[in-house]
Design a protein around this motif. Structure first.
Motif, PDB file in Angstrom:
ATOM      1  N   ALA A   1      36.673  38.226  30.792  1.00  0.00           N
ATOM      2  CA  ALA A   1      37.671  39.270  31.048  1.00  0.00           C
ATOM      3  C   ALA A   1      37.064  40.384  31.896  1.00  0.00           C
ATOM      4  CB  ALA A   1      38.209  39.823  29.734  1.00  0.00           C
TER       5      ALA A   1
ATOM      6  N   THR B   1      41.708  40.801  38.472  1.00  0.00           N
ATOM      7  CA  THR B   1      42.763  39.798  38.689  1.00  0.00           C
ATOM      8  C   THR B   1      43.953  40.012  37.761  1.00  0.00           C
ATOM      9  OG1 THR B   1      41.869  38.188  37.099  1.00  0.00           O
ATOM     10  CG2 THR B   1      41.043  38.089  39.377  1.00  0.00           C
ATOM     11  N   TYR B   2      43.831  40.938  36.814  1.00  0.00           N
ATOM     12  CA  TYR B   2      44.943  41.200  35.890  1.00  0.00           C
ATOM     13  C   TYR B   2      46.126  41.723  36.691  1.00  0.00           C
ATOM     14  CZ  TYR B   2      47.718  43.384  32.240  1.00  0.00           C
ATOM     15  OH  TYR B   2      48.748  43.750  31.423  1.00  0.00           O
TER      16      TYR B   2
ATOM     17  N   SER C   1      51.779  41.611  29.672  1.00  0.00           N
ATOM     18  CA  SER C   1      51.176  41.836  28.361  1.00  0.00           C
ATOM     19  C   SER C   1      49.662  41.647  28.435  1.00  0.00           C
ATOM     20  CB  SER C   1      51.763  40.876  27.335  1.00  0.00           C
ATOM     21  OG  SER C   1      51.042  40.956  26.118  1.00  0.00           O
ATOM     22  N   ALA C   2      48.946  42.737  28.274  1.00  0.00           N
ATOM     23  CA  ALA C   2      47.474  42.673  28.297  1.00  0.00           C
ATOM     24  C   ALA C   2      46.975  41.853  27.107  1.00  0.00           C
ATOM     25  CB  ALA C   2      46.884  44.080  28.276  1.00  0.00           C
TER      26      ALA C   2
ATOM     27  N   TRP D   1      47.250  38.258  28.032  1.00  0.00           N
ATOM     28  CA  TRP D   1      46.215  37.951  29.022  1.00  0.00           C
ATOM     29  C   TRP D   1      44.873  37.746  28.319  1.00  0.00           C
ATOM     30  CZ3 TRP D   1      41.971  41.020  30.777  1.00  0.00           C
ATOM     31  CH2 TRP D   1      41.370  40.574  31.957  1.00  0.00           C
ATOM     32  N   TRP D   2      44.541  38.658  27.412  1.00  0.00           N
ATOM     33  CA  TRP D   2      43.285  38.593  26.661  1.00  0.00           C
ATOM     34  C   TRP D   2      43.226  37.330  25.792  1.00  0.00           C
ATOM     35  CZ3 TRP D   2      38.478  39.237  25.666  1.00  0.00           C
ATOM     36  CH2 TRP D   2      37.972  39.297  24.370  1.00  0.00           C
TER      37      TRP D   2
ATOM     38  N   ALA E   1      44.863  34.591  26.171  1.00  0.00           N
ATOM     39  CA  ALA E   1      44.793  33.395  27.022  1.00  0.00           C
ATOM     40  C   ALA E   1      43.340  33.121  27.409  1.00  0.00           C
ATOM     41  CB  ALA E   1      45.652  33.588  28.268  1.00  0.00           C
TER      42      ALA E   1
ATOM     43  N   GLU F   1      54.789  36.297  25.081  1.00  0.00           N
ATOM     44  CA  GLU F   1      53.331  36.392  25.003  1.00  0.00           C
ATOM     45  C   GLU F   1      52.706  35.020  24.755  1.00  0.00           C
ATOM     46  OE1 GLU F   1      52.456  40.873  23.321  1.00  0.00           O
ATOM     47  OE2 GLU F   1      53.233  39.382  21.912  1.00  0.00           O
TER      48      GLU F   1
ATOM     49  N   ASP G   1      52.723  33.132  27.912  1.00  0.00           N
ATOM     50  CA  ASP G   1      51.659  33.620  28.792  1.00  0.00           C
ATOM     51  C   ASP G   1      50.295  33.090  28.357  1.00  0.00           C
ATOM     52  OD1 ASP G   1      53.555  35.001  30.257  1.00  0.00           O
ATOM     53  OD2 ASP G   1      53.072  36.964  29.384  1.00  0.00           O
TER      54      ASP G   1
ATOM     55  N   GLN H   1      50.267  29.391  28.979  1.00  0.00           N
ATOM     56  CA  GLN H   1      50.625  29.096  30.364  1.00  0.00           C
ATOM     57  C   GLN H   1      51.652  27.970  30.427  1.00  0.00           C
ATOM     58  OE1 GLN H   1      46.795  28.449  32.188  1.00  0.00           O
ATOM     59  NE2 GLN H   1      46.385  30.638  32.308  1.00  0.00           N
TER      60      GLN H   1
END
Length: 191
Positions: free
Chosen positions: A46, A52-53, A57-58, A61-62, A64, A152, A155, A158
Protein backbone atom coordinates in the motif's frame (compact mmCIF):
# COMPACT_ATOMS: atom_id res chain seq x y z
CA UNK A 1 18.90 0.87 -1.98
CA UNK A 2 16.13 3.41 -1.46
CA UNK A 3 13.74 3.45 1.42
CA UNK A 4 10.05 4.05 0.82
CA UNK A 5 8.34 6.11 3.46
CA UNK A 6 4.62 5.51 3.63
CA UNK A 7 2.43 8.58 3.27
CA UNK A 8 0.77 9.40 6.59
CA UNK A 9 -2.67 8.53 5.33
CA UNK A 10 -1.56 4.96 4.54
CA UNK A 11 -0.44 4.44 8.12
CA UNK A 12 -3.67 5.91 9.45
CA UNK A 13 -5.74 3.78 7.06
CA UNK A 14 -3.89 0.60 7.96
CA UNK A 15 -4.10 1.31 11.67
CA UNK A 16 -7.78 2.22 11.53
CA UNK A 17 -8.65 -1.01 9.70
CA UNK A 18 -5.96 -3.23 11.21
CA UNK A 19 -8.44 -5.51 12.99
CA UNK A 20 -10.44 -6.06 9.80
CA UNK A 21 -7.26 -6.73 7.80
CA UNK A 22 -5.88 -9.14 10.39
CA UNK A 23 -9.24 -10.89 10.75
CA UNK A 24 -9.52 -11.34 6.99
CA UNK A 25 -5.99 -12.71 6.91
CA UNK A 26 -6.70 -15.20 9.69
CA UNK A 27 -9.82 -16.47 7.97
CA UNK A 28 -8.17 -16.78 4.58
CA UNK A 29 -4.88 -18.23 5.81
CA UNK A 30 -6.00 -20.08 8.95
CA UNK A 31 -2.82 -19.04 10.72
CA UNK A 32 -2.21 -16.04 12.96
CA UNK A 33 1.46 -15.64 12.06
CA UNK A 34 0.79 -15.87 8.32
CA UNK A 35 -2.02 -13.35 8.74
CA UNK A 36 0.29 -10.92 10.54
CA UNK A 37 2.92 -11.37 7.83
CA UNK A 38 0.33 -10.84 5.08
CA UNK A 39 -0.92 -7.63 6.72
CA UNK A 40 2.67 -6.39 6.99
CA UNK A 41 3.25 -7.22 3.31
CA UNK A 42 0.01 -5.42 2.46
CA UNK A 43 1.15 -2.31 4.31
CA UNK A 44 4.38 -2.26 2.34
CA UNK A 45 2.49 -2.73 -0.93
CA UNK A 46 0.00 0.00 0.00
CA UNK A 47 2.85 2.37 0.80
CA UNK A 48 4.45 1.70 -2.58
CA UNK A 49 1.12 2.01 -4.39
CA UNK A 50 -0.30 5.01 -2.51
CA UNK A 51 -0.07 7.20 -5.60
CA UNK A 52 -2.25 4.74 -7.55
CA UNK A 53 -5.21 5.10 -5.18
CA UNK A 54 -7.98 6.51 -7.37
CA UNK A 55 -10.53 7.37 -4.71
CA UNK A 56 -13.56 5.47 -3.54
CA UNK A 57 -13.59 3.39 -0.39
CA UNK A 58 -10.10 3.46 1.11
CA UNK A 59 -11.11 0.55 3.35
CA UNK A 60 -12.02 -1.59 0.35
CA UNK A 61 -8.75 -0.59 -1.38
CA UNK A 62 -6.76 -1.58 1.72
CA UNK A 63 -8.60 -4.89 2.21
CA UNK A 64 -8.15 -5.73 -1.48
CA UNK A 65 -4.40 -5.37 -1.00
CA UNK A 66 -4.56 -7.55 2.14
CA UNK A 67 -6.60 -10.16 0.25
CA UNK A 68 -4.11 -10.20 -2.61
CA UNK A 69 -1.23 -10.70 -0.18
CA UNK A 70 -3.13 -13.57 1.45
CA UNK A 71 -3.84 -15.18 -1.90
CA UNK A 72 -0.15 -14.89 -2.80
CA UNK A 73 0.76 -16.63 0.47
CA UNK A 74 -1.80 -19.37 -0.21
CA UNK A 75 -0.34 -19.88 -3.66
CA UNK A 76 3.14 -20.27 -2.17
CA UNK A 77 1.82 -22.56 0.55
CA UNK A 78 0.02 -24.75 -2.00
CA UNK A 79 3.20 -25.07 -4.05
CA UNK A 80 5.08 -26.08 -0.89
CA UNK A 81 2.44 -28.69 0.00
CA UNK A 82 2.91 -30.43 -3.30
CA UNK A 83 6.41 -31.33 -2.12
CA UNK A 84 5.44 -32.84 1.28
CA UNK A 85 6.03 -36.53 1.81
CA UNK A 86 3.11 -38.84 2.44
CA UNK A 87 4.54 -39.82 5.83
CA UNK A 88 4.63 -36.25 7.12
CA UNK A 89 1.14 -35.54 5.78
CA UNK A 90 -0.26 -38.64 7.51
CA UNK A 91 1.06 -37.46 10.90
CA UNK A 92 -0.34 -33.96 10.53
CA UNK A 93 -3.23 -33.17 12.86
CA UNK A 94 -5.39 -30.35 11.56
CA UNK A 95 -3.85 -27.31 13.33
CA UNK A 96 -6.02 -24.95 11.25
CA UNK A 97 -9.11 -26.37 12.90
CA UNK A 98 -8.07 -25.43 16.42
CA UNK A 99 -6.71 -22.05 15.26
CA UNK A 100 -9.97 -21.19 13.49
CA UNK A 101 -11.92 -22.12 16.60
CA UNK A 102 -9.66 -19.82 18.66
CA UNK A 103 -10.42 -16.90 16.33
CA UNK A 104 -14.08 -16.80 17.21
CA UNK A 105 -15.18 -14.66 20.15
CA UNK A 106 -15.34 -16.41 23.50
CA UNK A 107 -18.55 -16.56 25.49
CA UNK A 108 -18.93 -14.80 28.83
CA UNK A 109 -21.79 -17.04 29.94
CA UNK A 110 -21.79 -17.97 33.62
CA UNK A 111 -22.94 -21.53 33.29
CA UNK A 112 -20.63 -24.23 32.01
CA UNK A 113 -23.36 -25.83 29.90
CA UNK A 114 -24.07 -22.56 28.11
CA UNK A 115 -20.38 -22.05 27.41
CA UNK A 116 -19.98 -25.58 26.06
CA UNK A 117 -23.07 -25.24 23.88
CA UNK A 118 -21.90 -21.92 22.48
CA UNK A 119 -18.37 -23.25 21.91
CA UNK A 120 -19.80 -26.23 20.03
CA UNK A 121 -21.92 -23.95 17.85
CA UNK A 122 -18.94 -21.69 17.10
CA UNK A 123 -16.82 -24.72 16.25
CA UNK A 124 -19.54 -26.04 13.93
CA UNK A 125 -19.85 -22.68 12.18
CA UNK A 126 -16.06 -22.32 11.88
CA UNK A 127 -15.76 -25.83 10.46
CA UNK A 128 -18.63 -25.25 8.02
CA UNK A 129 -17.06 -21.94 6.93
CA UNK A 130 -13.66 -23.59 6.40
CA UNK A 131 -15.27 -26.22 4.18
CA UNK A 132 -16.96 -23.69 1.88
CA UNK A 133 -15.32 -22.96 -1.45
CA UNK A 134 -12.99 -19.96 -1.21
CA UNK A 135 -15.14 -17.52 -3.18
CA UNK A 136 -18.15 -18.09 -0.91
CA UNK A 137 -16.13 -18.15 2.33
CA UNK A 138 -14.31 -14.88 1.67
CA UNK A 139 -17.51 -13.14 0.53
CA UNK A 140 -19.36 -14.26 3.67
CA UNK A 141 -16.48 -13.20 5.91
CA UNK A 142 -16.27 -9.75 4.32
CA UNK A 143 -20.04 -9.23 4.64
CA UNK A 144 -21.04 -10.99 7.86
CA UNK A 145 -17.91 -10.64 9.97
CA UNK A 146 -16.27 -7.49 8.60
CA UNK A 147 -19.62 -5.88 7.69
CA UNK A 148 -18.46 -4.43 4.38
CA UNK A 149 -21.06 -3.06 1.99
CA UNK A 150 -21.75 -4.89 -1.26
CA UNK A 151 -19.84 -2.16 -3.12
CA UNK A 152 -16.82 -2.52 -0.81
CA UNK A 153 -16.85 -6.30 -1.21
CA UNK A 154 -17.03 -5.89 -4.99
CA UNK A 155 -14.03 -3.56 -4.81
CA UNK A 156 -12.05 -5.94 -2.58
CA UNK A 157 -12.80 -8.98 -4.72
CA UNK A 158 -12.61 -7.02 -7.98
CA UNK A 159 -15.90 -8.46 -9.14
CA UNK A 160 -19.33 -7.01 -10.06
CA UNK A 161 -21.86 -6.34 -7.30
CA UNK A 162 -24.21 -8.90 -8.87
CA UNK A 163 -21.54 -11.55 -8.39
CA UNK A 164 -21.14 -10.49 -4.76
CA UNK A 165 -24.88 -10.80 -4.17
CA UNK A 166 -24.96 -14.17 -5.90
CA UNK A 167 -22.00 -15.47 -3.89
CA UNK A 168 -23.56 -14.26 -0.65
CA UNK A 169 -26.87 -15.98 -1.40
CA UNK A 170 -25.16 -19.17 -2.49
CA UNK A 171 -22.65 -19.07 0.38
CA UNK A 172 -25.39 -18.58 2.95
CA UNK A 173 -27.37 -21.46 1.45
CA UNK A 174 -24.31 -23.74 1.46
CA UNK A 175 -23.48 -22.76 5.04
CA UNK A 176 -27.06 -23.37 6.15
CA UNK A 177 -27.12 -26.73 4.37
CA UNK A 178 -23.81 -27.77 5.96
CA UNK A 179 -25.01 -26.76 9.42
CA UNK A 180 -28.33 -28.55 8.94
CA UNK A 181 -26.47 -31.67 7.78
CA UNK A 182 -24.25 -31.55 10.84
CA UNK A 183 -27.24 -31.16 13.15
CA UNK A 184 -29.02 -34.08 11.47
CA UNK A 185 -25.89 -36.20 11.77
CA UNK A 186 -25.62 -35.43 15.48
CA UNK A 187 -29.27 -36.38 16.03
CA UNK A 188 -28.71 -39.71 14.21
CA UNK A 189 -25.65 -40.44 16.32
CA UNK A 190 -27.29 -39.37 19.57
CA UNK A 191 -24.90 -36.49 20.27
Amino acid sequence: MTTTTAPGWIGELALHHLDAAYNLGRWLLGNEQDAADAVHDAFLRAARAADTYAGGSARAWWLAIVRNCCLARLETRNKDRRNISIDSAANDDDPARSRAEQLLPRSEANEVEDRLDQAQRRALIARALRELPDEFRETLILREIEELSYREIADVLQTPIGTVMSRLARGRALLQKALAGTAASEVRHGL
